[in-house]
Each structure stands twice: as structure tokens, then as C-alpha cells.
Design an enzyme around this catalytic site. Structure first.
Site, PDB file in Angstrom:
ATOM      1  CB  ALA A  92      53.789  53.990  72.816  1.00 42.18           C
ATOM      2  CB  SER A  93      50.145  51.009  75.795  1.00 42.77           C
ATOM      3  OG  SER A  93      50.568  51.436  77.070  1.00 42.77           O
TER       4      SER A  93
END
Length: 230
Positions: free
Chosen positions: A97-98
């Protein structure tokens, strides 16, 4: 589990776990991606998020139930996953999810050769297939295709070093002082709480002993002298 519209973005899938993105949805995404890609094998990687273990395993179950083999790349970086897609010429799914908080997770999908996949190039079609599967979806399907594990970090390191002409680099001499600093720094990280406690103690010591709160006592005999004066 939430609605697909909450997690399917322009170029990836992303949401909070498990209210928006859970194992059932990831299993459905794995099956839909396997049907869309029509490749004999899919690569799956994940970052350090704890939820990635369960979600990537569910994704692999869905893909394998469609007869597509899965290669588990383990915990890797996103760029390493894209490298693997090109190296093995296979579609890939990266669970990350960066920059989002730990409560989030997501999936970045790419086709063979690390070809990008967005809403206009297949992600919308995959979302539609997931929506068809989710209502009344059965439990975990029986995995029929094989699952293997590959460590691609060594090959990725060789690839990155190929960008540099190592023959043109000057030798790096590491002195004993540098080694000592590295060792001290590493040990300091391991004992950070203890170090913080020592720092607080030294700070208090430099300030000297704590002062007693000021007290105001009535002089001895003051009341009697006042009475005498009155």
C-alpha cells in the site's frame, strides 16, 4: 469486506484491512487476474505489512484454482517484483500500500514483461469479474495448480549492479574507525530504550539534586509576641 468500488483505483487496488480488503476479495482478484492474463504462471510478492501474508496466500489460492501456477517471491520491494516480471516474462502481483499506514494494503498488478495494468488496460475488466464472483462466493477453493518459491533478490542485485561500470570505481578502504562507528551505531539501535534512560539520568545529574519546594514557617514565638504587643 467492502465494495470493489472502494478499493479499485486508477492503477492499483488499495484499501483498509479487513473492512475494505480481505482474504475473500483477494482470492477473487487472484482468480480474475489468472483468467484475464491467460498466462501459465503468476508471480506474487509482498512488502513487510503483516496482513500481506494472508492476503497474498488467498490471492494465490484463487489463481491456482483457475489452473495457473504461482511463484511466491516472498518479501520484496515493488521494483524487485517488476524486475522479476521482466526476468521471468510472467504477470505479477505485488501486495503493498506504498506510503499508506499499516492498516492499509493493496495489490499492484502487471502483465508479463512488467507491462503496466490500469483501468483502461484491464483493471476495470478484472473488477467486473470480481463483482461477479463475490456475491455468494464459496469458501477457499481447492488449489489445483502448483505453488513454488523463488528467491529473486540475487538476480535483482546483479541487475542493479549492471547499471554501474565497476571497473571505473575507485577502491573503498574501510578503516577500523569506520567499522567501530558502524558497530557502535548498530548496538545503539538495539539498546535505544536503555540509552534513552541513561541520557535522562545524566541530564538530571547535570542539573544537580532536585530542589525542595519552598516552605514558609511562622517564626517561633511570633504569635506570642504579637499577643504581647496587642
Amino acid at each position: 469486506m467492502g465494495e470493489t468500488a472502494e478499493v479499485f483505483k486508477a492503477y492499483d487496488i488499495r484499501g483498509t484491512v479487513p473492512d475494505q480488503l480481505d482474504a475473500d476479495m483477494c482470492r477473487a482478484v487472484g482468480a480474475a487476474f489468472a483468467r484475464f492474463g491467460r498466462a501459465p504462471r503468476i508471480l506474487v510478492g509482498r512488502d513487510m505489512r503483516a496482513s500481506g501474508v494472508e492476503l497474498s496466500a488467498a490471492f494465490a489460492e484463487g489463481a491456482r484454482a483457475e489452473g495457473v501456477a504461482v511463484t511466491d517471491l516472498g518479501m520484496i520491494s515493488t521494483d524487485c517484483c517488476y524486475f522479476a516480471s521482466g526476468h521471468f516474462d510472467a504477470p505479477a502481483a505485488m501486495f503493498t500500500a506504498s506510503h499508506n499506514p499499516a492498516s492499509y494494503n493493496g495489490i499492484k498488478l502487471c502483465l508479463a514483461g512488467a507491462a503496466p495494468l490500469g483501468r483502461d488496460t484491464g483493471l476495470a475488466e478484472i473488477e467486473a469479474a470480481v463483482n461477479e464472483r463475490l456475491p455468494g462466493a464459496p469458501g477457499p477453493p481447492r488449489a489445483v495448480a502448483p505453488l513454488d518459491h523463488v528467491d529473486v533478490l540475487g538476480a535483482f542485485g546483479d541487475h542493479v549492479r549492471s547499471f554501474v561500470d565497476t571497473a571505473a570505481l575507485r577502491p573503498l578502504y574501510v578503516t577500523s574507525a569506520v567499522v567501530l562507528l558502524l558497530l557502535v551505531g548498530t548496538r545503539a539501535l538495539a539498546h535505544a530504550p536503555e540509552a534513552a534512560g541513561v541520557a535522562r539520568h545524566r541530564h538530571a545529574h547535570r542539573r544537580g539534586p532536585a530542589r525542595k519546594p519552598a516552605t514558609f514557617e511562622e517564626p517561633t514565638g511570633a504569635s506570642s509576641s504579637l499577643e504581647e504587643a496587642s
